[in-house]
Enzyme design. Structure first.
Site, PDB file in Angstrom:
ATOM      1  N   CYS A   4       0.971  -1.200  -0.032  1.00  0.00           N
ATOM      2  CA  CYS A   4      -0.095  -0.014   0.044  1.00  0.00           C
ATOM      3  C   CYS A   4       0.788   1.185   0.029  1.00  0.00           C
ATOM      4  CB  CYS A   4      -1.197  -0.088   1.234  1.00  0.00           C
ATOM      5  SG  CYS A   4      -1.846   1.553   1.105  1.00  0.00           S
ATOM      6  N   CYS A   7       0.639   3.465   3.051  1.00  0.00           N
ATOM      7  CA  CYS A   7       1.098   2.951   4.338  1.00  0.00           C
ATOM      8  C   CYS A   7       2.748   2.866   4.202  1.00  0.00           C
ATOM      9  CB  CYS A   7       1.000   1.228   4.494  1.00  0.00           C
ATOM     10  SG  CYS A   7      -0.742   1.127   5.034  1.00  0.00           S
ATOM     11  N   HIS A  97      -6.688   3.244   0.453  1.00  0.00           N
ATOM     12  CA  HIS A  97      -6.033   3.647   1.674  1.00  0.00           C
ATOM     13  C   HIS A  97      -6.903   4.946   2.158  1.00  0.00           C
ATOM     14  CE1 HIS A  97      -2.673   3.975   5.222  1.00  0.00           C
ATOM     15  NE2 HIS A  97      -3.614   5.033   5.455  1.00  0.00           N
ATOM     16  N   HIS A  99      -7.996   8.512   2.295  1.00  0.00           N
ATOM     17  CA  HIS A  99      -7.392   9.794   2.601  1.00  0.00           C
ATOM     18  C   HIS A  99      -8.375  10.867   2.064  1.00  0.00           C
ATOM     19  CE1 HIS A  99      -7.066   7.878  -1.267  1.00  0.00           C
ATOM     20  NE2 HIS A  99      -7.271   9.231  -1.986  1.00  0.00           N
ATOM     21  N   HIS A 101      -8.480  14.382   0.485  1.00  0.00           N
ATOM     22  CA  HIS A 101      -8.013  15.479  -0.540  1.00  0.00           C
ATOM     23  C   HIS A 101      -8.299  16.864   0.002  1.00  0.00           C
ATOM     24  CE1 HIS A 101      -7.177  12.745  -3.840  1.00  0.00           C
ATOM     25  NE2 HIS A 101      -8.037  12.226  -3.631  1.00  0.00           N
TER      26      HIS A 101
END
Ligand code: 5GP
Ligand code: ZN
Length: 112
Positions: A4, A7, A97, A99, A101
């Site tokens: 990932c 990660c 994953h 997130h 923006h």
């Protein structure tokens, strides 16, 4: 989570242009900016979508939003900004994953 990219960025294994980091989130510049300022706020814990939120993850996201609200002016976003969380295929989520923006630095158009 193996393979990932976020990660790996959170672990410091892949470099990023960080603007903020604490023990549970990282904020860095998007490599392919879609606005004059385009940051990504990434929880260090791997999970993909809001469908995977439990109480602790929801609280973590709440803390992340408070950090964004507090620090946005220092990031050049004092005139406003947009927060977007793409969820799954139809939204064009490319990194699995979760997130946030953070888009701004200019007047943003509003299109589908
Ligand atoms: P999504 O399409 O999943 O909502 O957003 C993923 C975002 O991550 C995209 O805007 C893309 O430009 C950004 N991105 C993908 N790989 C990297 C990377 O290695 N470094 C940085 N800084 N951003 C990345
Ligand atoms: Zn991950």
């Amino acid at each position: 989570m193996e393979n990932c990219i976020f990660c790996k960025i959170a672990a410091g294994e892949i470099p990023s242009a960080k603007v903020y980091e604490d023990e549970e989130i990282l904020v860095f510049k998007d490599i392919n900016p879609l606005a004059k300022i385009h940051l990504l706020c990434v929880p260090k814990e791997h999970f993909r979508t809001v469908a995977e939120l439990d109480g602790e993850r929801a609280a973590l996201l709440g803390r992340a939003l408070r950090k964004i609200g507090a620090l946005a002016p220092a990031w050049g976003l004092g005139s406003g900004y947009r927060l977007v969380i793409n969820q799954g295929e139809n939204a064009g989520q490319t990194v699995p994953h979760l997130h946030i923006h953070i888009l701004g630095g200019e007047t943003l158009s509003w299109e589908k």
